[in-house]
Design an enzyme around this catalytic site. Structure first.
Site, PDB file in Angstrom:
ATOM      1  N   TYR A  47     -11.562   2.372  10.151  1.00 44.11           N
ATOM      2  CA  TYR A  47     -12.748   2.699   9.358  1.00 44.11           C
ATOM      3  C   TYR A  47     -13.165   1.611   8.372  1.00 44.11           C
ATOM      4  CZ  TYR A  47      -9.000   4.425   6.283  1.00 44.11           C
ATOM      5  OH  TYR A  47      -7.854   4.561   5.536  1.00 44.11           O
ATOM      6  N   LYS A  48     -12.442   0.509   8.326  1.00 45.96           N
ATOM      7  CA  LYS A  48     -12.839  -0.580   7.435  1.00 45.96           C
ATOM      8  C   LYS A  48     -13.707  -1.573   8.209  1.00 45.96           C
ATOM      9  CE  LYS A  48      -8.487  -0.092   4.836  1.00 45.96           C
ATOM     10  NZ  LYS A  48      -8.974   0.792   3.771  1.00 45.96           N
ATOM     11  N   PHE A  51       0.852  -1.191   0.000  1.00 50.80           N
ATOM     12  CA  PHE A  51       0.000   0.000   0.000  1.00 50.80           C
ATOM     13  C   PHE A  51       0.892   1.247   0.000  1.00 50.80           C
ATOM     14  CE2 PHE A  51      -2.855   3.258   1.557  1.00 50.80           C
ATOM     15  CZ  PHE A  51      -3.965   3.021   0.769  1.00 50.80           C
ATOM     16  N   ARG A  53     -12.608  -5.011  -7.451  1.00 49.71           N
ATOM     17  CA  ARG A  53     -12.471  -5.582  -6.112  1.00 49.71           C
ATOM     18  C   ARG A  53     -13.806  -5.589  -5.378  1.00 49.71           C
ATOM     19  NH1 ARG A  53      -8.728  -2.793  -1.490  1.00 49.71           N
ATOM     20  NH2 ARG A  53     -10.564  -1.457  -1.351  1.00 49.71           N
ATOM     21  N   ASP A 105       1.194  -4.272   8.863  1.00 48.99           N
ATOM     22  CA  ASP A 105       0.054  -3.404   8.599  1.00 48.99           C
ATOM     23  C   ASP A 105      -1.177  -4.302   8.496  1.00 48.99           C
ATOM     24  OD1 ASP A 105      -1.931  -1.732   7.601  1.00 48.99           O
ATOM     25  OD2 ASP A 105      -0.578  -0.657   6.249  1.00 48.99           O
TER      26      ASP A 105
END
Length: 405
Positions: free
Chosen positions: A217-218, A123, A364, A192
């Protein structure tokens, strides 16, 4: 497939939790791996914080409502969900900021080494944070393909930094094996967990992990820009020195000393004043995920993704799957490669099926089992088949990329 979906939903032990979330009518939401849905309890909790705690008690709420310990309290609730002890996790800042803190701390713990090892395609913020330290002459970035990570470990590597579940493909690293390999090379490890925390069972302590970060927030449903969290193994707490020496990370912040002295334990990772509204929203989401149980969520996630693949095959949709075929080797998502992935994603969104696109050609779909049904899998597959059959993805408005996707 609709009949089978109804049967699966009727037998689903987690089905009732769907009613604990706000879900727009007519929407199939397959993007919970970017932003989780709103728990129904969150607005009331935020109204309480704003109206009573802030509005009535004002500054007294740092004590009366225990605002002062929210980072520790929320972090302590996240801890068992990632296989850690409460005093090893704190909720604060963003993933990017926490990465900077922990990369810097690791470099200070390995002063004779400068190399940070990661993989190309990690990422971006993870790689950018290495570059920032590299520009200051404090670090050296080394990238190796994931299949060659272990052999790239040598006595120059201070830190191995990887994302557990790859954000594009969902492919998982073996935390235990790579942590062990890094330790054998004398390096520390920073994981991560942004795409796995709250979705997959994790055993940070059992795997002897050193450091970890993750977002709120996921899968924790903390809301847009929710505070992140950071983990430091108990054995490293006293040795960890982070560079952002803000007043809340001080041993006695209200002594207002001119000289910085780090707080004991995980509190030293704090920096500025905690964002109370964000932490309050995050706590609601974390409590809900803890109530459901990560192990149960993971089992349903695997079942949902496998059923979705079956639905696609039954409808004759043959996409290039870039996620591992074995559900035990991927996160809570499925990713497919298609030259027109962006247009396909936009056509699906226009129909109310919200997945997402990752440049240059990844379509995705995320599976947040706390609120998704098997019926949603069948419905999403139906819409995708119709998008292909009608050719509507070829409409000009679906191929014009927006600035933010």
């Amino acid at each position: 497939m609709q009949e089978r979906a109804r049967e699966f939903d009727a037998a689903d032990p987690l089905a009732a939790y769907r009613d604990r979330f706000v879900l727009p009518e007519g929407v199939v939401y397959l993007d919970g791996n970017s932003l989780g849905c709103l728990p129904k309890a969150t607005p009331a909790r935020l109204a309480e914080v704003v109206g009573r705690e802030w509005g009535e008690d004002l500054i007294r709420s740092w004590n009366t409502a225990d605002w002062i310990s929210m980072p520790q309290r929320v972090g302590g609730k996240i801890a068992p969900l990632i296989g850690a002890q409460p005093h090893e996790v704190i909720a604060c800042d963003s993933v990017s900021v926490n990465l900077f803190k922990l990369i810097s701390a690791a470099l200070a713990m390995r002063p004779e080494r400068k190399v940070i090892l990661s993989e190309p395609g990690n990422f971006p913020t993870d790689l950018y944070m290495i570059e920032g330290l590299e520009q200051q002459g404090l670090a050296e970035r080394r990238l190796a393909p994931r299949e060659r990570i272990a052999e790239a470990l040598d006595d120059n590597v201070a830190l191995l930094m990887l994302t557990h579940a790859h954000y594009k493909t969902g492919e998982l690293f073996d935390i235990a094996a790579l942590t062990r390999a890094a330790h054998e090379a004398g390096a520390l490890v920073l994981w991560d967990l942004s795409h796995s925390g709250g979705a997959l069972p994790l055993g940070l302590d059992a795997c002897q992990a050193d450091f970890a970060v993750g977002c709120g927030y996921k899968y924790f449903n903390g809301g847009p820009g929710a505070p992140a969290y950071a983990y430091v193994a108990e054995r490293h707490l006293d040795a960890t020195r982070q560079p952002l020496t803000g007043w809340f990370g001080h041993r006695a912040p209200f002594a207002f000393s001119d000289d910085y002295e780090p707080a004991p334990g995980i509190e030293r990772l704090l920096c500025g004043t905690p964002p109370i509204l964000g932490l309050a929203a995050l706590e609601v989401g974390v409590d809900l995920i803890a109530e459901i149980g990560v192990e149960r969520l993971y089992e349903k996630s695997k079942a949902l993704s496998e059923f979705f693949r079956e639905c696609l095959l039954e409808r004759g949709i043959e996409l290039d799957l870039v996620s591992p075929t074995d559900p035990a080797k991927r996160g809570s998502q499925l990713s497919f490669r298609h030259t027109e992935a962006y247009a396909l994603s936009q056509a699906m969104i226009a129909r109310g099926v919200i997945g997402d696109f990752r440049d240059p050609d990844i379509l995705r779909f995320g599976f947040a089992p706390a609120y998704l049904r098997f019926a949603d899998m069948a419905e999403a597959a139906r819409h995708l088949a119709e998008v292909f059959a009608t050719g509507e993805w070829q409409r000009p408005e679906f191929s014009q990329r927006a600035a933010v996707t």
